[in-house]
Design a protein around this motif. Sequence first.
Motif, PDB file in Angstrom:
ATOM      1  N   PRO A  14       0.813  -1.224   0.000  1.00  0.00           N
ATOM      2  CA  PRO A  14       0.000   0.000   0.000  1.00  0.00           C
ATOM      3  C   PRO A  14       0.843   1.269   0.000  1.00  0.00           C
ATOM      4  CG  PRO A  14      -0.893  -1.603   1.538  1.00  0.00           C
ATOM      5  CD  PRO A  14       0.438  -2.129   1.095  1.00  0.00           C
ATOM      6  N   GLU A  15       1.913   1.264   0.764  1.00  0.00           N
ATOM      7  CA  GLU A  15       2.792   2.432   0.863  1.00  0.00           C
ATOM      8  C   GLU A  15       3.457   2.765  -0.467  1.00  0.00           C
ATOM      9  OE1 GLU A  15       7.337   3.046   2.450  1.00  0.00           O
ATOM     10  OE2 GLU A  15       6.062   1.604   3.484  1.00  0.00           O
ATOM     11  N   THR A  16       4.061   1.764  -1.116  1.00  0.00           N
ATOM     12  CA  THR A  16       4.799   2.044  -2.351  1.00  0.00           C
ATOM     13  C   THR A  16       3.857   2.350  -3.509  1.00  0.00           C
ATOM     14  OG1 THR A  16       4.966  -0.317  -2.881  1.00  0.00           O
ATOM     15  CG2 THR A  16       6.775   0.671  -1.630  1.00  0.00           C
ATOM     16  N   LEU A  17       2.692   1.697  -3.527  1.00  0.00           N
ATOM     17  CA  LEU A  17       1.719   2.001  -4.584  1.00  0.00           C
ATOM     18  C   LEU A  17       1.175   3.417  -4.440  1.00  0.00           C
ATOM     19  CD1 LEU A  17      -0.241  -1.354  -4.831  1.00  0.00           C
ATOM     20  CD2 LEU A  17       1.038  -0.266  -6.682  1.00  0.00           C
ATOM     21  N   ALA A  18       0.887   3.819  -3.213  1.00  0.00           N
ATOM     22  CA  ALA A  18       0.385   5.182  -2.993  1.00  0.00           C
ATOM     23  C   ALA A  18       1.420   6.209  -3.447  1.00  0.00           C
ATOM     24  CB  ALA A  18       0.030   5.381  -1.525  1.00  0.00           C
ATOM     25  N   ARG A  19       2.688   5.928  -3.183  1.00  0.00           N
ATOM     26  CA  ARG A  19       3.738   6.847  -3.611  1.00  0.00           C
ATOM     27  C   ARG A  19       3.839   6.890  -5.133  1.00  0.00           C
ATOM     28  NH1 ARG A  19       7.524   5.092  -0.482  1.00  0.00           N
ATOM     29  NH2 ARG A  19       8.554   3.704  -1.961  1.00  0.00           N
ATOM     30  N   LEU A  20       3.710   5.720  -5.771  1.00  0.00           N
ATOM     31  CA  LEU A  20       3.742   5.686  -7.233  1.00  0.00           C
ATOM     32  C   LEU A  20       2.554   6.431  -7.827  1.00  0.00           C
ATOM     33  CD1 LEU A  20       5.087   4.614  -9.813  1.00  0.00           C
ATOM     34  CD2 LEU A  20       3.694   2.537  -9.582  1.00  0.00           C
ATOM     35  N   ALA A  21       1.393   6.328  -7.188  1.00  0.00           N
ATOM     36  CA  ALA A  21       0.213   7.054  -7.666  1.00  0.00           C
ATOM     37  C   ALA A  21       0.459   8.555  -7.665  1.00  0.00           C
ATOM     38  CB  ALA A  21      -1.005   6.709  -6.811  1.00  0.00           C
ATOM     39  N   THR A 131      13.021   3.974 -13.571  1.00  0.00           N
ATOM     40  CA  THR A 131      13.063   3.141 -12.372  1.00  0.00           C
ATOM     41  C   THR A 131      11.650   2.815 -11.896  1.00  0.00           C
ATOM     42  OG1 THR A 131      13.307   5.116 -11.007  1.00  0.00           O
ATOM     43  CG2 THR A 131      15.316   3.946 -11.615  1.00  0.00           C
ATOM     44  N   LEU A 132      11.507   1.622 -11.340  1.00  0.00           N
ATOM     45  CA  LEU A 132      10.190   1.145 -10.937  1.00  0.00           C
ATOM     46  C   LEU A 132       9.683   1.788  -9.651  1.00  0.00           C
ATOM     47  CD1 LEU A 132      10.680  -2.646 -11.718  1.00  0.00           C
ATOM     48  CD2 LEU A 132       9.242  -1.022 -12.969  1.00  0.00           C
ATOM     49  N   GLU A 133      10.569   2.342  -8.835  1.00  0.00           N
ATOM     50  CA  GLU A 133      10.183   3.010  -7.593  1.00  0.00           C
ATOM     51  C   GLU A 133       9.445   2.071  -6.644  1.00  0.00           C
ATOM     52  OE1 GLU A 133      11.373   5.935  -7.157  1.00  0.00           O
ATOM     53  OE2 GLU A 133      11.967   6.361  -9.221  1.00  0.00           O
ATOM     54  N   ALA A 134       9.843   0.788  -6.656  1.00  0.00           N
ATOM     55  CA  ALA A 134       9.184  -0.197  -5.802  1.00  0.00           C
ATOM     56  C   ALA A 134       9.887  -0.397  -4.472  1.00  0.00           C
ATOM     57  CB  ALA A 134       9.082  -1.537  -6.531  1.00  0.00           C
ATOM     58  N   GLY A 135      11.046   0.227  -4.282  1.00  0.00           N
ATOM     59  CA  GLY A 135      11.809   0.030  -3.062  1.00  0.00           C
ATOM     60  C   GLY A 135      12.546  -1.296  -3.079  1.00  0.00           C
ATOM     61  N   VAL A 136      13.479  -1.448  -2.159  1.00  0.00           N
ATOM     62  CA  VAL A 136      14.270  -2.670  -2.090  1.00  0.00           C
ATOM     63  C   VAL A 136      13.398  -3.829  -1.593  1.00  0.00           C
ATOM     64  CG1 VAL A 136      16.252  -3.795  -1.004  1.00  0.00           C
ATOM     65  CG2 VAL A 136      16.378  -1.378  -1.653  1.00  0.00           C
TER      66      VAL A 136
END
Length: 325
Positions: A14-21, A131-136
């Motif tokens: 949820p955190e990384t998807l919200a940031r990508l949004a 970059t995918l911006e998905a985090g490590v």
Amino acid sequence: MKPDAFAADLARKPETLARLALLLSDRNPWADVVPADTTRVVLLGMGSSAYAGAVAAARLRARGVVATAELASSCLLPAWGPGTLVVATSASGGSAETLDALTRLPAGVTTVALTNTPGSALTERCDAVLTLEAGVETGGVACRSYQHTLALLLALESHLIGVDTSALAASVDGAAAASADLLDRESDWLPELSALLLGPSGTYLAAPAHRLCTAQQGALMLREGPRRPAAACETGDWSHVDVYLTKTTDYRLLVFAGSPWEAQAAEWTTARGSTVVGVGGDVPGAGFTLRYAGDSDDDVALLAEVLVPELIAARQWQVTEADAP
């Protein structure tokens, strides 16, 4: 690979998807890397990257864009020259087959690395990088990066057909909310789904053609983590290629809702007493149905529904790891 870390990676969806949004609501990153004279698109990848690419390419073709998705290991890559955009996807940026494919492309193409690893070998061999911006992903499993690959390929679609990313950003944000809902209610649904689906003859997953990557990725997660037999099929094709197993095995089927061919499959699963679980909508013949926030939005489903088999895989992996001598 680490089961506890994999589960933690899933919890961060949820955190990384919200940031990508938020990033996609601001701008479309493809605008900076796609040449104006692009007339054809080739999506290259292996494993999860290939699953996402196949659905993305089909969507592009359905919107009039000349596009194909190819396994990077193939010796039959398209001989399309100038005017071709080649997107080479690898979360690690080090997939040997994808790096090799870049050496076998015709002259004049534009290459873009789509990766979760800045500074990787892939980034050094392409003309541009996204970059995918998905985090490590500390668990060593491509889970968030798979989801972000889909989202960014949908952003490429938006760019090529000339629409902004506002609707996509809303879908990605919806996927974040859907993921949070599934995680928050995990204890309510996961034990029963696991008991129903983790059978002695393996687990089978079916999804409509326009979301086939969900079934493929979900099956991969069951194989990669807890090392359980699992296979994917397109729902309509199921009646032509997988139906036979319902006669001779303890058949367990997870169906991602949305195909007009579900009733056809249900004729066989019901008659032969197979175990069927539906996700995201009412599935004929299902003994259990799991709904989640936003599942009526097809793009939200595409981006979020894979979390169901991922969580089943993560928890089963933790159990088997704990029981190992």
